[in-house]
Design a protein around this motif. Structure first.
Motif, PDB file in Angstrom:
ATOM      1  N   LEU A  60      70.240  20.997  92.580  1.00  0.00           N
ATOM      2  CA  LEU A  60      70.184  20.663  91.161  1.00  0.00           C
ATOM      3  C   LEU A  60      71.566  20.257  90.655  1.00  0.00           C
ATOM      4  O   LEU A  60      72.527  21.029  90.747  1.00  0.00           O
ATOM      5  CB  LEU A  60      69.673  21.862  90.358  1.00  0.00           C
ATOM      6  N   LEU A  61      71.664  19.026  90.134  1.00  0.00           N
ATOM      7  CA  LEU A  61      72.892  18.520  89.533  1.00  0.00           C
ATOM      8  C   LEU A  61      72.608  18.141  88.082  1.00  0.00           C
ATOM      9  O   LEU A  61      71.558  17.554  87.786  1.00  0.00           O
ATOM     10  CB  LEU A  61      73.406  17.285  90.288  1.00  0.00           C
ATOM     11  N   PRO A  62      73.508  18.429  87.146  1.00  0.00           N
ATOM     12  CA  PRO A  62      73.281  18.051  85.747  1.00  0.00           C
ATOM     13  C   PRO A  62      73.401  16.541  85.568  1.00  0.00           C
ATOM     14  O   PRO A  62      74.187  15.880  86.241  1.00  0.00           O
ATOM     15  CB  PRO A  62      74.386  18.792  84.996  1.00  0.00           C
ATOM     16  N   GLN A  63      72.598  15.998  84.677  1.00  0.00           N
ATOM     17  CA  GLN A  63      72.653  14.572  84.371  1.00  0.00           C
ATOM     18  C   GLN A  63      73.475  14.287  83.116  1.00  0.00           C
ATOM     19  O   GLN A  63      73.719  13.120  82.794  1.00  0.00           O
ATOM     20  CB  GLN A  63      71.229  14.030  84.177  1.00  0.00           C
ATOM     21  N   VAL A  64      73.891  15.351  82.417  1.00  0.00           N
ATOM     22  CA  VAL A  64      74.742  15.203  81.234  1.00  0.00           C
ATOM     23  C   VAL A  64      75.866  16.227  81.318  1.00  0.00           C
ATOM     24  O   VAL A  64      75.801  17.192  82.090  1.00  0.00           O
ATOM     25  CB  VAL A  64      73.945  15.400  79.929  1.00  0.00           C
ATOM     26  N   VAL A 181      76.724  28.365  88.501  1.00  0.00           N
ATOM     27  CA  VAL A 181      77.431  28.333  87.217  1.00  0.00           C
ATOM     28  C   VAL A 181      76.982  29.529  86.377  1.00  0.00           C
ATOM     29  O   VAL A 181      75.905  30.084  86.594  1.00  0.00           O
ATOM     30  CB  VAL A 181      77.160  27.024  86.447  1.00  0.00           C
ATOM     31  N   LYS A 182      77.812  29.895  85.444  1.00  0.00           N
ATOM     32  CA  LYS A 182      77.505  30.986  84.531  1.00  0.00           C
ATOM     33  C   LYS A 182      77.472  30.455  83.108  1.00  0.00           C
ATOM     34  O   LYS A 182      77.851  29.308  82.834  1.00  0.00           O
ATOM     35  CB  LYS A 182      78.551  32.105  84.648  1.00  0.00           C
ATOM     36  N   LEU A 183      76.993  31.283  82.206  1.00  0.00           N
ATOM     37  CA  LEU A 183      76.963  30.890  80.797  1.00  0.00           C
ATOM     38  C   LEU A 183      78.367  30.547  80.320  1.00  0.00           C
ATOM     39  O   LEU A 183      79.327  31.277  80.572  1.00  0.00           O
ATOM     40  CB  LEU A 183      76.392  32.029  79.945  1.00  0.00           C
ATOM     41  N   GLY A 184      78.477  29.415  79.640  1.00  0.00           N
ATOM     42  CA  GLY A 184      79.755  28.980  79.106  1.00  0.00           C
ATOM     43  C   GLY A 184      80.507  28.024  80.000  1.00  0.00           C
ATOM     44  O   GLY A 184      81.440  27.352  79.535  1.00  0.00           O
ATOM     45  N   ASN A 185      80.143  27.959  81.284  1.00  0.00           N
ATOM     46  CA  ASN A 185      80.802  26.995  82.176  1.00  0.00           C
ATOM     47  C   ASN A 185      80.499  25.566  81.744  1.00  0.00           C
ATOM     48  O   ASN A 185      79.368  25.247  81.371  1.00  0.00           O
ATOM     49  CB  ASN A 185      80.335  27.177  83.618  1.00  0.00           C
ATOM     50  N   VAL A 186      81.508  24.713  81.792  1.00  0.00           N
ATOM     51  CA  VAL A 186      81.329  23.302  81.463  1.00  0.00           C
ATOM     52  C   VAL A 186      80.987  22.559  82.749  1.00  0.00           C
ATOM     53  O   VAL A 186      81.698  22.671  83.749  1.00  0.00           O
ATOM     54  CB  VAL A 186      82.591  22.705  80.810  1.00  0.00           C
ATOM     55  N   VAL A 187      79.889  21.834  82.703  1.00  0.00           N
ATOM     56  CA  VAL A 187      79.434  21.109  83.892  1.00  0.00           C
ATOM     57  C   VAL A 187      79.651  19.617  83.683  1.00  0.00           C
ATOM     58  O   VAL A 187      79.667  19.115  82.557  1.00  0.00           O
ATOM     59  CB  VAL A 187      77.950  21.393  84.181  1.00  0.00           C
ATOM     60  N   THR A 188      79.812  18.912  84.805  1.00  0.00           N
ATOM     61  CA  THR A 188      80.049  17.474  84.777  1.00  0.00           C
ATOM     62  C   THR A 188      78.838  16.758  85.350  1.00  0.00           C
ATOM     63  O   THR A 188      78.276  17.173  86.369  1.00  0.00           O
ATOM     64  CB  THR A 188      81.292  17.112  85.598  1.00  0.00           C
ATOM     65  N   SER A 189      78.457  15.692  84.714  1.00  0.00           N
ATOM     66  CA  SER A 189      77.270  14.937  85.132  1.00  0.00           C
ATOM     67  C   SER A 189      77.406  14.448  86.570  1.00  0.00           C
ATOM     68  O   SER A 189      78.386  13.806  86.933  1.00  0.00           O
ATOM     69  CB  SER A 189      77.071  13.753  84.192  1.00  0.00           C
ATOM     70  N   GLY A 190      76.403  14.788  87.390  1.00  0.00           N
ATOM     71  CA  GLY A 190      76.296  14.267  88.743  1.00  0.00           C
ATOM     72  C   GLY A 190      77.209  14.896  89.765  1.00  0.00           C
ATOM     73  O   GLY A 190      77.183  14.485  90.936  1.00  0.00           O
ATOM     74  N   SER A 191      78.018  15.893  89.410  1.00  0.00           N
ATOM     75  CA  SER A 191      78.955  16.464  90.380  1.00  0.00           C
ATOM     76  C   SER A 191      78.911  17.987  90.453  1.00  0.00           C
ATOM     77  O   SER A 191      79.082  18.554  91.529  1.00  0.00           O
ATOM     78  CB  SER A 191      80.380  16.005  90.080  1.00  0.00           C
ATOM     79  N   THR A 192      78.692  18.660  89.350  1.00  0.00           N
ATOM     80  CA  THR A 192      78.661  20.124  89.355  1.00  0.00           C
ATOM     81  C   THR A 192      77.314  20.609  89.899  1.00  0.00           C
ATOM     82  O   THR A 192      76.266  20.230  89.389  1.00  0.00           O
ATOM     83  CB  THR A 192      78.870  20.688  87.947  1.00  0.00           C
TER      84      THR A 192
END
Length: 394
Positions: A60-64, A181-192
């Motif tokens: 699972l990777l974020p798209q935003v 990831v945990k609550l509050g972590n900033v994720v990057t689209s397509g990489s985290t």
């Protein structure tokens, strides 16, 4: 001086007596134990080291991009398709969507106005009551307004997609792992990486075979609808038998040219979740060879440079060493070891299946093999054979 002379004579007599003492004959026959080869029906399994794998697995990777504001699952549990897993800060994407909707309404209003102006100038143009330039400008303005509405529609769709991507859902039924990831972590689209989900029922089991065995498994795949009890079973890491039988699913597309091997995939139902991705196990393939097999003790088989041999006992007529010139018995029957190359099959405990090279009824050497060579004289008389612990048998 006389005493020294007598001692010398005494020692000479002792040496002479030792030289004249009859030496025991050297026994050239090697004591062995023999085993008579017989055909029998054998139940055995071909075993292959294997690894469990998921039929489907996704990372699972974020798209935003944004901060994680919600985690809605328990790690290591089964999740359903469409289940809500993560939520990324939706506020900025909700604002963008609302702005896009509002902008589309503005462009729609402009389009209505442009349409009205174009209709009015078209009517006046029929009666030459308006300048041609004004009419042309009104038509162009109408076309631009229509394009602006289409652009606004696309902006709304993009904003809606980003808003939907702010919530991450399970793509299929399966087991989810530890959250990266945990609550509050900033994720990057397509990489985290957020997590990994893999299907868990049924479960795949992959193992590797030699290309020489490929025709057998291709035949099994073609006859996969034919039910055979316990054709494919697996032993788990604790050596326990998995309670459900499997079936052949896929044979890899190509043979590895460097190793001469190819991967086979089996599929096993996993209703209780006993199998997990990456487990080491042993695939057992039930033998389907019909008819009896030649089964011999494994210690009778000798390996030399990747080839396998056994020693058989053959009766041979030899000169009788005890026969005199007038004796009628010139020849006596003696046992001779004959080396034969064999093709071996499955090892079953202390025994081994022989595919070819010897026949039923032949006698093979099982003890004393280490001392033999082709043509060596052997005996099963009342002598202790190496490692036999007793007298040889017939």
């Amino acid at each position: 001086m006389k005493r020294v002379f007598l001692n010398a004579i005494f020692i000479s007599l002792i040496i002479l007596a030792a030289c004249n003492k009859k030496q025991p004959p050297v026994n050239s026959e090697i004591p062995v134990n023999l085993f008579k080869v017989k055909e029998k029906h054998v139940l055995y399994y071909d075993q292959y080291p294997s690894t469990t794998a998921a039929l489907s697995q996704v990372t699972l990777l974020p798209q935003v991009q944004g901060a994680v504001t919600g985690i809605f699952f328990t790690e290591g549990t089964h999740v359903k398709k469409g289940q809500k897993l993560y939520e990324i800060d939706r506020r900025i994407y909700q604002d963008s969507y609302d702005a896009a909707v509002a902008n589309r309404k503005v462009t729609e209003g402009t389009l209505v106005q442009s349409q009205q102006d174009a209709d009015r100038y078209e009517y006046l143009n029929k009666y030459n009551a308006v300048a041609k330039q004004l009419y042309d400008h009104a038509v162009i303005t109408l076309q631009n307004s229509q394009s602006q509405v289409k652009s606004a529609d696309q902006a709304v769709k993009t904003a809606k997609t980003n808003l939907n991507y702010a919530t991450v859902y399970a793509p299929f039924d399966g087991t989810i792992g530890f959250s990266q990831v945990k609550l509050g972590n900033v994720v990057t689209s397509g990489s985290t990486i957020l997590n990994t989900i893999s299907t868990d029922d049924p479960m795949a089991v992959d193992f590797v075979i030699n290309e020489k065995q490929l025709p057998r498994f291709e035949l099994l795949q073609q006859n996969k609808h034919q039910t055979t009890d316990s054709l494919f079973t697996i032993l788990l890491a604790d050596n326990s038998l998995y309670p459900v039988n499997g079936k052949i699913s896929v044979i890899d597309r190509a043979v590895n040219s460097q190793t001469g091997s190819i991967t086979i995939r089996l599929v096993f139902p996993n209703p209780k979740g006993m199998l997990r991705v990456g487990m080491s196990c042993v695939v057992r393939v039930h033998n389907q060879e019909k008819g009896p097999q030649l089964l011999v003790p494994g210690k009778a088989v000798v390996e030399q440079m990747g080839e396998y041999f056994v020693y058989t006992a053959k009766d041979s007529l030899m000169n009788n060493p005890k026969a005199g010139a007038d004796s009628a018995i010139k020849k006596v029957k003696k046992l001779v070891a004959v080396q034969k190359k064999v093709m071996v099959g499955q090892t079953i405990g202390p025994n081994m299946i022989i595919k070819s090279g010897i026949n039923s009824g032949e006698r093979i050497v099982v003890d004393g093999v280490q001392l033999l060579h082709d043509g060596a004289r052997i005996t099963t008389a009342n002598k202790i054979a190496p490692s036999a612990g007793g007298k040889g048998g017939r």
